[in-house]
Motif scaffolding. Structure first.
Motif, PDB file in Angstrom:
ATOM      1  N   GLY A  47       0.786  -1.218   0.000  1.00  0.00           N
ATOM      2  CA  GLY A  47       0.000   0.000   0.000  1.00  0.00           C
ATOM      3  C   GLY A  47       0.819   1.268   0.000  1.00  0.00           C
ATOM      4  N   SER A  48       2.078   1.201  -0.446  1.00  0.00           N
ATOM      5  CA  SER A  48       2.953   2.377  -0.394  1.00  0.00           C
ATOM      6  C   SER A  48       3.079   3.093  -1.732  1.00  0.00           C
ATOM      7  CB  SER A  48       4.351   1.964   0.084  1.00  0.00           C
ATOM      8  OG  SER A  48       4.940   1.043  -0.825  1.00  0.00           O
ATOM      9  N   GLY A  49       2.510   2.523  -2.806  1.00  0.00           N
ATOM     10  CA  GLY A  49       2.584   3.192  -4.100  1.00  0.00           C
ATOM     11  C   GLY A  49       3.507   2.523  -5.094  1.00  0.00           C
ATOM     12  N   LYS A  50       3.677   1.194  -4.998  1.00  0.00           N
ATOM     13  CA  LYS A  50       4.562   0.494  -5.928  1.00  0.00           C
ATOM     14  C   LYS A  50       4.052   0.571  -7.363  1.00  0.00           C
ATOM     15  CE  LYS A  50       4.444  -3.539  -3.844  1.00  0.00           C
ATOM     16  NZ  LYS A  50       3.635  -3.224  -2.649  1.00  0.00           N
ATOM     17  N   GLU A 328     -11.575  -1.556   6.178  1.00  0.00           N
ATOM     18  CA  GLU A 328     -10.989  -0.992   7.387  1.00  0.00           C
ATOM     19  C   GLU A 328     -10.348  -2.047   8.269  1.00  0.00           C
ATOM     20  OE1 GLU A 328     -13.791   1.284   9.583  1.00  0.00           O
ATOM     21  OE2 GLU A 328     -14.223   2.692   7.947  1.00  0.00           O
ATOM     22  N   ARG A 329     -10.928  -3.240   8.266  1.00  0.00           N
ATOM     23  CA  ARG A 329     -10.444  -4.268   9.178  1.00  0.00           C
ATOM     24  C   ARG A 329     -10.151  -5.555   8.424  1.00  0.00           C
ATOM     25  NH1 ARG A 329     -11.396  -4.407  14.387  1.00  0.00           N
ATOM     26  NH2 ARG A 329      -9.763  -5.973  14.246  1.00  0.00           N
ATOM     27  N   VAL A 330      -9.133  -6.261   8.901  1.00  0.00           N
ATOM     28  CA  VAL A 330      -8.814  -7.594   8.403  1.00  0.00           C
ATOM     29  C   VAL A 330      -8.764  -8.531   9.599  1.00  0.00           C
ATOM     30  CG1 VAL A 330      -7.030  -9.051   7.374  1.00  0.00           C
ATOM     31  CG2 VAL A 330      -7.545  -6.828   6.360  1.00  0.00           C
ATOM     32  N   LEU A 331      -9.539  -9.599   9.535  1.00  0.00           N
ATOM     33  CA  LEU A 331      -9.500 -10.647  10.549  1.00  0.00           C
ATOM     34  C   LEU A 331      -8.884 -11.891   9.918  1.00  0.00           C
ATOM     35  CD1 LEU A 331     -13.097 -10.332  12.081  1.00  0.00           C
ATOM     36  CD2 LEU A 331     -11.012  -9.170  12.801  1.00  0.00           C
ATOM     37  N   GLN A 332      -7.977 -12.541  10.637  1.00  0.00           N
ATOM     38  CA  GLN A 332      -7.350 -13.774  10.181  1.00  0.00           C
ATOM     39  C   GLN A 332      -7.816 -14.905  11.075  1.00  0.00           C
ATOM     40  OE1 GLN A 332      -5.202 -14.997   7.744  1.00  0.00           O
ATOM     41  NE2 GLN A 332      -5.373 -16.967   8.793  1.00  0.00           N
ATOM     42  N   ILE A 333      -8.603 -15.838  10.514  1.00  0.00           N
ATOM     43  CA  ILE A 333      -9.088 -16.987  11.273  1.00  0.00           C
ATOM     44  C   ILE A 333      -7.976 -18.018  11.383  1.00  0.00           C
ATOM     45  CG2 ILE A 333     -10.819 -18.793  11.441  1.00  0.00           C
ATOM     46  CD1 ILE A 333     -12.026 -16.016  11.644  1.00  0.00           C
ATOM     47  N   GLY A 334      -7.565 -18.323  12.587  1.00  0.00           N
ATOM     48  CA  GLY A 334      -6.478 -19.271  12.791  1.00  0.00           C
ATOM     49  C   GLY A 334      -5.128 -18.648  12.514  1.00  0.00           C
ATOM     50  N   SER A 335      -4.085 -19.428  12.688  1.00  0.00           N
ATOM     51  CA  SER A 335      -2.732 -18.941  12.425  1.00  0.00           C
ATOM     52  C   SER A 335      -2.543 -18.678  10.938  1.00  0.00           C
ATOM     53  CB  SER A 335      -1.716 -19.984  12.894  1.00  0.00           C
ATOM     54  OG  SER A 335      -0.413 -19.668  12.439  1.00  0.00           O
ATOM     55  N   ALA A 336      -1.821 -17.607  10.616  1.00  0.00           N
ATOM     56  CA  ALA A 336      -1.495 -17.335   9.210  1.00  0.00           C
ATOM     57  C   ALA A 336      -0.432 -18.295   8.694  1.00  0.00           C
ATOM     58  CB  ALA A 336      -1.019 -15.896   9.055  1.00  0.00           C
ATOM     59  N   LYS A 337       0.248 -19.022   9.573  1.00  0.00           N
ATOM     60  CA  LYS A 337       1.266 -20.035   9.247  1.00  0.00           C
ATOM     61  C   LYS A 337       2.577 -19.446   8.718  1.00  0.00           C
ATOM     62  CE  LYS A 337      -1.363 -23.553  10.264  1.00  0.00           C
ATOM     63  NZ  LYS A 337      -1.085 -24.381  11.465  1.00  0.00           N
ATOM     64  N   ARG A 345      -1.868  -9.991   4.160  1.00  0.00           N
ATOM     65  CA  ARG A 345      -3.274  -9.834   4.511  1.00  0.00           C
ATOM     66  C   ARG A 345      -3.500  -8.559   5.326  1.00  0.00           C
ATOM     67  NH1 ARG A 345      -5.098 -16.249   5.254  1.00  0.00           N
ATOM     68  NH2 ARG A 345      -4.819 -16.671   3.026  1.00  0.00           N
ATOM     69  N   ALA A 346      -2.545  -8.217   6.170  1.00  0.00           N
ATOM     70  CA  ALA A 346      -2.662  -6.946   6.900  1.00  0.00           C
ATOM     71  C   ALA A 346      -2.729  -5.782   5.925  1.00  0.00           C
ATOM     72  CB  ALA A 346      -1.477  -6.776   7.850  1.00  0.00           C
ATOM     73  N   GLY A 347      -1.979  -5.879   4.833  1.00  0.00           N
ATOM     74  CA  GLY A 347      -1.919  -4.804   3.857  1.00  0.00           C
ATOM     75  C   GLY A 347      -3.183  -4.577   3.080  1.00  0.00           C
ATOM     76  N   ARG A 348      -4.163  -5.471   3.210  1.00  0.00           N
ATOM     77  CA  ARG A 348      -5.438  -5.252   2.526  1.00  0.00           C
ATOM     78  C   ARG A 348      -6.279  -4.194   3.230  1.00  0.00           C
ATOM     79  NH1 ARG A 348      -2.585  -7.423   0.142  1.00  0.00           N
ATOM     80  NH2 ARG A 348      -2.643  -5.374  -0.782  1.00  0.00           N
ATOM     81  N   SER A 349      -5.954  -3.876   4.496  1.00  0.00           N
ATOM     82  CA  SER A 349      -6.606  -2.754   5.163  1.00  0.00           C
ATOM     83  C   SER A 349      -5.651  -1.570   5.122  1.00  0.00           C
ATOM     84  CB  SER A 349      -6.932  -3.098   6.623  1.00  0.00           C
ATOM     85  OG  SER A 349      -5.749  -3.238   7.388  1.00  0.00           O
ATOM     86  N   GLY A 350      -6.209  -0.372   5.095  1.00  0.00           N
ATOM     87  CA  GLY A 350      -5.356   0.808   5.012  1.00  0.00           C
ATOM     88  C   GLY A 350      -4.465   0.769   3.796  1.00  0.00           C
ATOM     89  N   VAL A 356      -3.245   3.246   8.485  1.00  0.00           N
ATOM     90  CA  VAL A 356      -2.835   2.137   9.337  1.00  0.00           C
ATOM     91  C   VAL A 356      -3.302   0.821   8.717  1.00  0.00           C
ATOM     92  CG1 VAL A 356      -3.116   1.056  11.595  1.00  0.00           C
ATOM     93  CG2 VAL A 356      -2.899   3.544  11.416  1.00  0.00           C
ATOM     94  N   SER A 357      -2.389  -0.155   8.637  1.00  0.00           N
ATOM     95  CA  SER A 357      -2.752  -1.519   8.251  1.00  0.00           C
ATOM     96  C   SER A 357      -2.901  -2.335   9.532  1.00  0.00           C
ATOM     97  CB  SER A 357      -1.678  -2.137   7.358  1.00  0.00           C
ATOM     98  OG  SER A 357      -1.668  -1.531   6.091  1.00  0.00           O
TER      99      SER A 357
END
Length: 824
Positions: A47-50, A328-337, A345-350, A356-357
């Protein structure tokens, strides 16, 4: 053809300024490097402008010619469509004469026909579609004006055969355009230098290529939804139902939310759970995964962009650089491994500079609370997984030879030099190349009598494909993505829901219910390779378990988890997740010990079932499968015994019918890596594993044809055909290099032999914490549950668990036994 420098650096700055933006330094570095004709890799925060860094850099190099000048390669269809829309925005101001086109498996035939007549100025496509373009007789002419290739999400392809296929395509394009500029984009890579090398001409080395690091101060928040009652004992999925209410509350309080799961079956389950909990959300929450129909996926993606959906439950089909600003929010069910997957997946928010991601982890068992702390610490420290490119896979090479023979033909010596310019084939021997060439020309030594395997002929000094039938069949299955044969799921009344693996449908009887596309369906019949269904009256059904369902824990996350456990043993309980997990961890300390980076925990327990050994290397599920088989075989070699095995990401269980001699464990002789390869192969069903892997290789290499559109072959037919080839080669052509590749892939991919060797070497050096258990420990119980699930019904499993938990609680109330430590 004269070049016209349409946009220059001031024009790019002006375009940014007109939107109230200011270019980052890393964007300017990319523009300057591309203006100078330099290739490179941009490794920048999500999300930085690549996108605009490389796209505007490519526009600087625009020519007046209308033929395709820029190729934008992407690994996913959803990402391709989103990218094509983003690339349109600067064109009116910076290149008004340019057009952007999209070509993937979802592109309608009418659009393909238009592109066949005239390719756009910039084409967004996938590795498979690019290779198909290269199979056209006029391919060299089509790409005559090409000057820039951009590979988006390069980390996603680098470590697999799709990346190898792309390397080979780039080698062909560089052969035609020696001054070609190639840029890769990534946000999550641990081996940046190797990733850059894999994009370049392996013969000339790095040259003047550049790595641009675009890290900006973009806040990252990794937190966890804490369960109300984590308990002292937990196992896979134990907390799932308990976490439903907190997930619903989190979605209720937030704006648009992405709920990520690791596999499609889990996505289907959580979508149903949410809809059952909140029926009023019907139409406001949606499901997205790769098996759903294109129209369904596009509807979901449009709803995300418009902000009209409250939440979407998704798999990795949405975790790459798709830009959904309303999220706005990302929830991860279980461990991301893995750390990289968590960051993606965090980068899909913000998903915008300065925003903020945030990703919130939802544990499905108590130990995942510990993994959550480990993942956060590793992510903030930048400890991201590496991805190693495959080494010269011959099935991809065989497919490429036929593709190039279609695309204008080739001369053997020239193509061999070209292949050596691809990073994965930089060490390709002439003998291996000659074998592959003979295989596509004559079918090798065992298929010479069958004309359909003489796919390439030497015609007027060039190797070409002259058979129209062979050409059609080859183009229909170009690519390296091999999955079980899929069947379309269709309504009896008309309309398509998506596709599902044939092996699942084959187990159903008319009237059986299953969950798919967020609906409970009743299976009616199979006809013409389609499963016809109607809406079920009942609210419950079987959830399909797709292939490849269980991801192994990455080395980086496993090491970070051990470090967290070591801190707990030393009194570090500050993180809220650890305070929540404290009852379980203290129960583990009361009944046993905690594994650490410097010690190997081995637990032994005697039950009515037999003699249990629980060993915790924290090396990931696949490595533990190899370790369990290896150690069981070595123990039985010294003293005959019968073993059952169970594995998870943290350790494995060996259940023996007879007592086990613990001397080899005590002396650590059992962990000797000297004869590892020989012992591993002896401990496994080597032939069956290699045969299973060969099925994929046979399809990539074109030995097995998966069928024509509308008339695909069944999984059973494909398996029978590949198994027949396997047996023929093994009996009549034992030197066939595809057989050797099958065994090599079993070791490297299914058993991760390098990680297994490293695990043994590490285990040999550790102190051993040996514990005689009075009852199952919190760490051993999940391994037993894994084994019981294969043997018992849900009701019987619940009864067995109740008895074991009662025994464990009684053991906790008893005076503690002193564990024995064995020096290592």
């Amino acid at each position: 053809m004269p070049e016209v420098p349409l946009p220059v650096l001031p024009a790019l700055e002006a375009w940014f300024a007109a939107r109230g933006w200011e270019a980052f330094d890393f964007q300017r570095q990319v523009w300057a490097a591309m203006a100078a004709g330099r290739s490179g890799l941009l490794h920048a925060t999500t999300g930085s402008g690549k996108t605009y860094a490389v796209w505007l850099g490519a526009l600087q190099r625009a020519r007046t010619a209308s033929a395709v000048q820029v190729l934008w390669l992407t690994p996913m269809r959803a990402l391709a469509a989103d990218t094509a829309r983003a690339l349109q925005h600067p064109l009116p101001a910076l290149a008004p004469h340019w057009t952007v086109g999209l070509r993937t498996g979802d592109t309608p035939p009418a659009e393909r026909a238009r592109q066949d007549r005239r390719l756009p100025s910039a084409l967004v496509t996938t590795p498979e579609s690019l290779t198909l373009l290269l199979t056209r007789e006029r391919a060299r002419e089509d790409f005559g004006a090409l000057h820039t290739v951009i590979v988006d999400e390069w980390h996603e392809m680098l470590g697999n055969k799709r990346g190898v296929q792309l390397q080979l395509a780039l080698a062909r394009l560089r052969q035609w355009q020696p001054r070609l500029v190639v840029w890769g984009l990534s946000a999550t890579l641990g081996n940046v230098d190797e990733a850059l090398q894999a994009l370049l001409d392996a013969r000339s080395g790095r040259g003047d290529a550049v790595t641009v690091r675009g890290r900006i101060d973009k806040p990252l928040v990794v937190d966890t939804l804490l369960p109300k009652e984590p308990g002292r004992f937990s196992w896979g999925g134990h907390l799932g139902a308990q976490m439903l209410e907190p997930v619903v509350d989190e979605i209720e309080r937030s704006g648009t939310t992405l709920v990520f799961t690791n596999v499609r079956s889990q996505a289907e389950t959580w979508y149903q759970l949410l809809l059952n909990a909140r029926p009023d959300w019907a139409g406001l929450i949606a499901l997205h995964h790769g098996s759903l129909d294109k129209g369904v996926r596009e509807w979901v993606e449009a709803g995300l962009k418009a902000g009209s959906l409250r939440a979407v439950v998704a798999t990795s089909s949405l975790d790459l650089g798709v830009d959904f600003l309303p999220v706005e929010r990302v929830l991860q069910i279980g461990s991301a491994k893995g750390v990289a997957r968590l960051l993606q997946r965090a980068g899909r928010s913000g998903h915008q500079p300065g925003r903020v991601s945030r990703v919130t982890l939802v544990p499905t068992n108590t130990l995942e609370l510990v993994e959550a702390v480990a993942a956060r610490r590793a992510a903030l420290a930048g400890r991201v997984e590496s991805r190693a490119p495959p080494d010269a896979p011959l099935d991809v090479l065989v497919q490429h030879l036929v593709s190039m023979a279609l695309g204008g033909g080739f001369e053997a010596d020239a193509l061999y030099r070209e292949l050596r310019s691809a990073y994965s084939y930089r060490k390709l021997t002439r003998a291996a190349f000659d074998w592959a060439l003979d295989f596509v020309v004559h079918g090798g030594s065992s298929l010479q009598a069958y004309p359909e395997y003489h796919r390439v002929v030497l015609h007027e000094g060039r190797y070409r494909v002259t058979s129209r039938g062979i050409a059609l069949r080859h183009r229909l299955q170009v690519g390296t993505i091999v999955a079980d044969a899929a069947m379309q799921v269709k309504w009896l009344s008309g309309g398509t829901l998506g596709s599902i693996e044939e092996s699942f449908i084959a187990r159903l009887k008319p009237g059986d219910r299953f969950v798919f596309g967020g609906r409970v369906l009743e299976y009616v019949r199979t006809q013409d390779m389609a499963a016809y269904v109607r809406k079920a009256n009942q609210s419950r059904g079987i959830v399909p378990a797709w292939s490849g369902g269980r991801m192994p824990l990455s080395s980086e996350l496993a090491d970070a988890t051990l470090a967290v456990l070591d801190g707990c043993r030393q009194g570090d309980w500050l993180d809220p997740e650890l305070q929540s997990a404290m009852p379980m961890l203290q129960a583990q300390l009361r009944l046993s010990k905690l594994p650490t980076p410097n010690s190997l925990l081995i637990e032994r327990w005697r039950s009515r079932e037999g003699h249990h050994l629980f060993i915790y290397p924290f090396a990931g599920r696949l490595v533990h499968l190899g370790l369990a088989s290896l150690l069981a075989w070595r123990l039985a070699r010294e003293r005959p015994n019968t073993f059952s095995m169970s594995v998870n990401d943290h350790g494995f269980e060996l259940l023996a019918a007879e007592p086990v001699d613990d001397a080899p464990l005590r002396t650590q002789a059992l962990f000797d890596a000297a004869d590892l390869l020989q012992d591993v192969l002896a401990s496994l069903n080597r032939g069956e594993l290699a045969k299973r892997r060969f099925r994929e290789i046979a399809r990539v290499a074109g030995l097995v044809f998966s069928g024509y559109p509308g008339a695909p072959k069944s999984t059973r037919q494909l398996q029978a055909s590949s198994s027949l080839f396997f047996e023929v080669f093994r009996k009549y052509d034992p030197g066939n290099r595809l057989l050797g590749q099958a065994e090599a892939e079993v070791l490297s991919q299914e058993l991760q032999i390098a990680r297994l060797r490293a695990a043994l070497q590490r285990m040999r050096k550790l102190h051993i914490d040996w514990v005689e258990l009075a009852a199952p420990s919190p760490f051993s119980l999940p391994l037993m549950v894994e084994r019981f699930r294969e043997q018992l019904s849900t009701e019987k499993l619940a009864d067995r668990l109740a008895r074991m938990l009662a025994d464990a609680e009684a053991a906790l109330a008893a005076p503690p036994l002193r564990p024995r430590r064995l020096a290592g």
